[in-house]
Design a protein around this motif. Structure first.
Motif, short mmCIF file in Angstrom:
data_model
loop_
_atom_site.label_atom_id
_atom_site.label_comp_id
_atom_site.label_asym_id
_atom_site.label_seq_id
_atom_site.Cartn_x
_atom_site.Cartn_y
_atom_site.Cartn_z
N ASN A 126 46.91 37.45 62.06
CA ASN A 126 46.90 37.64 60.62
C ASN A 126 45.70 38.49 60.21
N PRO A 127 45.94 39.59 59.50
CA PRO A 127 44.84 40.46 59.10
C PRO A 127 43.84 39.73 58.20
N LYS A 128 42.56 39.99 58.43
CA LYS A 128 41.51 39.32 57.65
C LYS A 128 40.52 40.36 57.15
N TYR A 129 39.96 40.09 55.99
CA TYR A 129 38.85 40.92 55.50
C TYR A 129 38.02 40.03 54.58
N GLY A 130 36.71 39.97 54.81
CA GLY A 130 35.87 39.12 53.97
C GLY A 130 36.41 37.71 53.93
N ASP A 131 36.63 37.19 52.71
CA ASP A 131 37.12 35.81 52.62
C ASP A 131 38.64 35.73 52.50
N ILE A 132 39.34 36.84 52.71
CA ILE A 132 40.81 36.78 52.57
C ILE A 132 41.54 36.94 53.91
N THR A 133 42.70 36.32 53.97
CA THR A 133 43.58 36.42 55.13
C THR A 133 44.99 36.69 54.62
N LEU A 134 45.71 37.54 55.34
CA LEU A 134 47.13 37.74 55.01
C LEU A 134 47.95 36.95 56.01
N ASP A 135 48.75 36.03 55.51
CA ASP A 135 49.63 35.27 56.39
C ASP A 135 50.93 36.07 56.56
N LEU A 136 51.08 36.63 57.74
CA LEU A 136 52.21 37.54 57.98
C LEU A 136 53.55 36.82 57.87
N LYS A 137 53.58 35.56 58.30
CA LYS A 137 54.87 34.84 58.29
C LYS A 137 55.28 34.44 56.88
N SER A 207 35.81 37.17 46.87
CA SER A 207 34.70 38.11 46.68
C SER A 207 35.14 39.54 47.04
N VAL A 208 36.36 39.66 47.53
CA VAL A 208 36.86 40.99 47.91
C VAL A 208 37.34 41.73 46.66
N GLN A 209 36.97 43.00 46.58
CA GLN A 209 37.41 43.82 45.45
C GLN A 209 38.05 45.12 45.96
N ILE A 210 39.02 45.59 45.21
CA ILE A 210 39.60 46.90 45.53
C ILE A 210 38.93 47.92 44.63
N LYS A 211 38.13 48.78 45.22
CA LYS A 211 37.38 49.78 44.44
C LYS A 211 38.16 51.09 44.37
N THR A 212 38.08 51.70 43.21
CA THR A 212 38.73 53.01 43.05
C THR A 212 37.74 54.10 43.41
N ARG A 213 38.15 55.03 44.25
CA ARG A 213 37.37 56.24 44.51
C ARG A 213 38.10 57.35 43.78
N ARG A 214 37.63 57.65 42.58
CA ARG A 214 38.38 58.51 41.68
C ARG A 214 38.84 59.82 42.34
N GLY A 215 40.10 60.07 42.18
CA GLY A 215 40.67 61.31 42.72
C GLY A 215 40.94 61.27 44.22
N ILE A 216 40.52 60.18 44.87
CA ILE A 216 40.74 60.11 46.32
C ILE A 216 41.68 58.94 46.67
N GLY A 217 41.24 57.73 46.31
CA GLY A 217 42.08 56.58 46.68
C GLY A 217 41.34 55.27 46.44
N TYR A 218 41.54 54.33 47.34
CA TYR A 218 41.01 52.99 47.15
C TYR A 218 40.36 52.49 48.44
N CYS A 219 39.40 51.58 48.29
CA CYS A 219 38.88 50.91 49.48
C CYS A 219 38.46 49.49 49.13
N LEU A 220 38.39 48.67 50.16
CA LEU A 220 38.00 47.28 49.98
C LEU A 220 36.48 47.15 50.06
N GLU A 221 35.96 46.26 49.22
CA GLU A 221 34.55 45.90 49.31
C GLU A 221 34.42 44.40 49.16
N GLY A 222 33.32 43.86 49.67
CA GLY A 222 33.08 42.44 49.46
C GLY A 222 33.05 41.62 50.75
N ALA A 223 33.16 42.29 51.91
CA ALA A 223 32.97 41.54 53.16
C ALA A 223 31.48 41.44 53.40
N LYS A 224 31.03 40.24 53.72
CA LYS A 224 29.59 40.08 53.95
C LYS A 224 29.23 40.62 55.33
#
Ligand code: CA
Length: 224
Positions: A126-137, A207-224
């Motif tokens: 299951n993919p993880k980032y910071g305090d979040i996990t995606l439960d694939l099932k 604590s995870v946030q999706i940040k906008t990079r204007r004109g480019i796209g998005y990225c995740l922030e908030g992993a310690k």
């Protein structure tokens, strides 16, 4: 290790039960579909051997019901029919393996060993980032003790963001990978789904946030 044997041919059920016990497995036997389902729902088995043709409720219906109820015990289907149809249906219903009768006990034991081993060593993918996990099932976003079900697109987008973490995911990447087109008119959809995801992350107090990079796209922030 406990195995549930659901088989209406009593002689066969007992023979399988005896072999399994000799090999050190605990066994429960049910001679019809309804009893089998009841035991499978209430007991915690390491493996279920499930005949397809059963009185009361057939094996495929038992299996579908278990999977709907999120009982993920490995299931080995037994079928007297050699038709591919039944095998395909069985695998579609969530069977892990199948065997056509008659079979050798040696082969049965080998299949059970393979199924229980697979399960015990299944890596946590299951993919993880910071305090979040995606439960694939379950298609859920999990954070701490909270969870929320994600729509298909939301799920795929967050999965892509996590796999690209540390870099920017462009709108174009979302559109080509998730919508399967390169039509710029889909870019608005990306923004809409990003806003859904942000709301769900906030709802879970992640604590995870999706940040906008204007004109480019998005990225995740908030992993310690
Ligand atoms: Ca049968």
């Amino acid at each position: 290790m406990t195995v549930l044997v659901v088989e209406d041919e009593k002689g066969l059920a007992e023979a399988v039960g005896a072999i399994l016990r000799r090999e050190g497995y605990g066994t429960d036997i049910a001679n019809d579909g309804k009893k089998g389902l009841e035991l499978a729902l209430n007991g915690s088995y390491d493996c279920i051997i499930l005949d397809v043709m059963l009185p009361g409720m057939n094996g495929l219906d038992v299996l579908s019901y278990l999977r709907v109820k999120e009982i993920e015990t490995p299931v080995l289907l037994l079928t007297a029919l050699s038709e591919t149809d039944d095998k395909i249906k069985g695998l579609d219903c969530g069977a892990d393996d199948y065997m056509t009768k008659p079979f050798s006990m040696g082969e049965l034991l080998a299949r059970i060993r393979a199924m229980t081993r697979r399960r015990n060593t299944a890596p946590d993918i299951n993919p993880k980032y910071g305090d979040i996990t995606l439960d694939l099932k379950k298609a859920e976003l999990i954070c701490g003790s909270g969870s929320v079900v994600l729509g298909r697109k939301e799920f795929q987008m967050l999965e892509l963001l996590i796999s690209n973490s540390g870099q920017i995911t462009t709108k174009e990447q979302f559109v080509t990978k998730i919508w399967g087109s390169d039509d710029e008119s889909e870019y608005n959809n990306v923004e809409v789904y990003i806003s859904f995801l942000r709301k769900k992350l906030a709802m879970l107090h992640s604590s995870v946030q999706i940040k906008t990079r204007r004109g480019i796209g998005y990225c995740l922030e908030g992993a310690k």
